[in-house]
Design an enzyme around this catalytic site. Structure first.
Site, PDB file in Angstrom:
ATOM      1  N   LYS A  52      -8.091   2.714  -7.227  1.00  0.00           N
ATOM      2  CA  LYS A  52      -9.194   1.956  -6.840  1.00  0.00           C
ATOM      3  C   LYS A  52     -10.492   2.796  -6.772  1.00  0.00           C
ATOM      4  O   LYS A  52     -11.498   1.200  -6.685  1.00  0.00           O
ATOM      5  CB  LYS A  52      -8.124   2.423  -5.565  1.00  0.00           C
ATOM      6  N   GLN A  96      -3.093   4.289   1.939  1.00  0.00           N
ATOM      7  CA  GLN A  96      -2.901   3.921   1.478  1.00  0.00           C
ATOM      8  C   GLN A  96      -0.564   4.666   2.021  1.00  0.00           C
ATOM      9  O   GLN A  96      -0.096   5.536   2.088  1.00  0.00           O
ATOM     10  CB  GLN A  96      -2.833   5.183   0.345  1.00  0.00           C
ATOM     11  N   ASP A 119      -6.403  -4.831   3.296  1.00  0.00           N
ATOM     12  CA  ASP A 119      -5.392  -4.713   2.520  1.00  0.00           C
ATOM     13  C   ASP A 119      -4.836  -5.848   3.427  1.00  0.00           C
ATOM     14  O   ASP A 119      -3.323  -6.307   2.544  1.00  0.00           O
ATOM     15  CB  ASP A 119      -4.383  -3.512   3.016  1.00  0.00           C
TER      16      ASP A 119
END
Ligand code: NDP
Length: 296
Positions: A52, A96, A119
């Site tokens: 990422k 994460q 997200d």
């Protein structure tokens, strides 16, 4: 059979985002900023975060990763999120997953400012998705719809079967597919481990979406001939990565299929970048509006 190349499509999306960012920067705007919170030592998470970071840097997104030890407390993670919530140069915050076992993901996700929730997992954004209101959408379902759109494959009016009902893939995907949108408007069935006669449900599908995490589980006898198969599964096997679909057995049986790797994985990362750019555009236009209001 049409191979739905997520890697190449994601590359196209990234180049488009890179141009948008470069144009804004040359007009004097600051770059978009993404904060990543990585707690613990999970080896797969380390790889995902590095990918990422690399993808962000490539398109011109400023990325800052806060690496926290396995022993970090929940309160410390929340404080770290809150610092990024306050920062005006940070537009997106990503925690994460998985987190260390003693930390509740729900508490951390709730701590993220919904306007920075790239997200798309915050309950406010999940609610907006359910109600069809604008908001940040989860990356994997969004990446799937974007891939279909780029290949001109609309599930409109077709029977879509989603297998897997997780909050990050199956459930939001089923909601999106049922939305009255051009690359959705499907008649949706959502299957899970308690579904009776799964093979029979899958054989009804014009568009079959697989997100269960079982290597090569879906064989030709479970899939309608000529259907479109979107394989979200990522399974590590001694022979390497594979999806939930038996790709070799399906490739001459279906009309289109995504490979694993190189299918939905890269599209998911591309949508993370897109969400960050969307959040940045939303926040910078809001602050420009505020400045104009103040000066007028
Ligand atoms: P979860 O483990 O959270 O959910 C799996 C789902 O599959 C559950 O709803 C479960 O049902 C269902 N399921 C399990 N076994 C069966 C079965 N035999 N028959 C029918 N349904 C079954 O997984 P995720 O949604 O997080 O991920 C799914 C897969 O997608 C994984 O391989 C993951 O690695 C991959 N993934 C890929 C991404 C990408 O970018 N390509 C992003 C995210 C995930 P129940 O609810 O009843 O338990």
């Amino acid at each position: 059979m049409l191979l739905l190349d997520g890697k190449a499509t994601a590359q196209t999306v990234r180049e488009e985002l890179k141009k948008i960012i470069a144009t804004a920067i040359s007009a004097g705007r600051r770059p978009p900023g993404l904060a990543v919170i990585l707690a613990g030592e999970d080896p797969a998470s380390q790889v995902y975060v590095r990918n990422k970071e690399f993808a962000c840097t490539h398109v011109g997104i400023y990325v800052e990763t806060c690496r926290l030890p396995e022993s970090v407390t929940e309160a410390e993670v929340v404080r770290c999120i809150d610092r990024f919530n306050q920062r005006s140069d940070i537009d997106g915050i990503l925690v994460q997953l998985p987190l260390p076992k003693h930390i509740r993901p729900s508490i951390c996700l709730l701590a993220i400012d919904p306007a920075k929730d790239v997200d798309g997992f915050h309950p406010e954004n999940a609610g907006k998705l359910t109600l069809g209101l604008p908001g940040l959408r989860p990356c994997t379902p969004q990446g799937i719809i974007e891939l279909l759109r780029r290949y001109g494959l609309s599930p409109r009016g077709k029977k879509a079967v989603v297998v897997g009902r997780s909050n990050i893939v199956g459930k939001p995907l089923a909601i999106l597919l049922a939305e009255p949108l051009e690359y959705a408007n499907a008649t949706v069935t959502l299957c899970h481990s308690e579904t009776c006669n799964l093979a029979n449900e899958c054989r009804q599908a014009d568009f079959l979406f697989l997100a269960v995490g079982k290597p090569r589980f879906f064989t030709a006898s479970m899939v309608r001939e000529g259907s479109v198969v979107i394989d979200v599964g990522i399974n590590r096997t001694p022979a390497g990565l594979c999806g939930d679909a038996d790709f070799e057995g399906l490739k001459d049986h279906v009309s289109a299929i995504t490979p694993v790797p190189g299918g939905i994985g890269p599209m998911t990362v591309a949508m993370l970048l897109k969400n960050t750019v969307d959040a940045w555009q939303g926040r910078t236009s809001a602050s420009l509006k505020k400045e104009t209001e103040i000066s007028s």
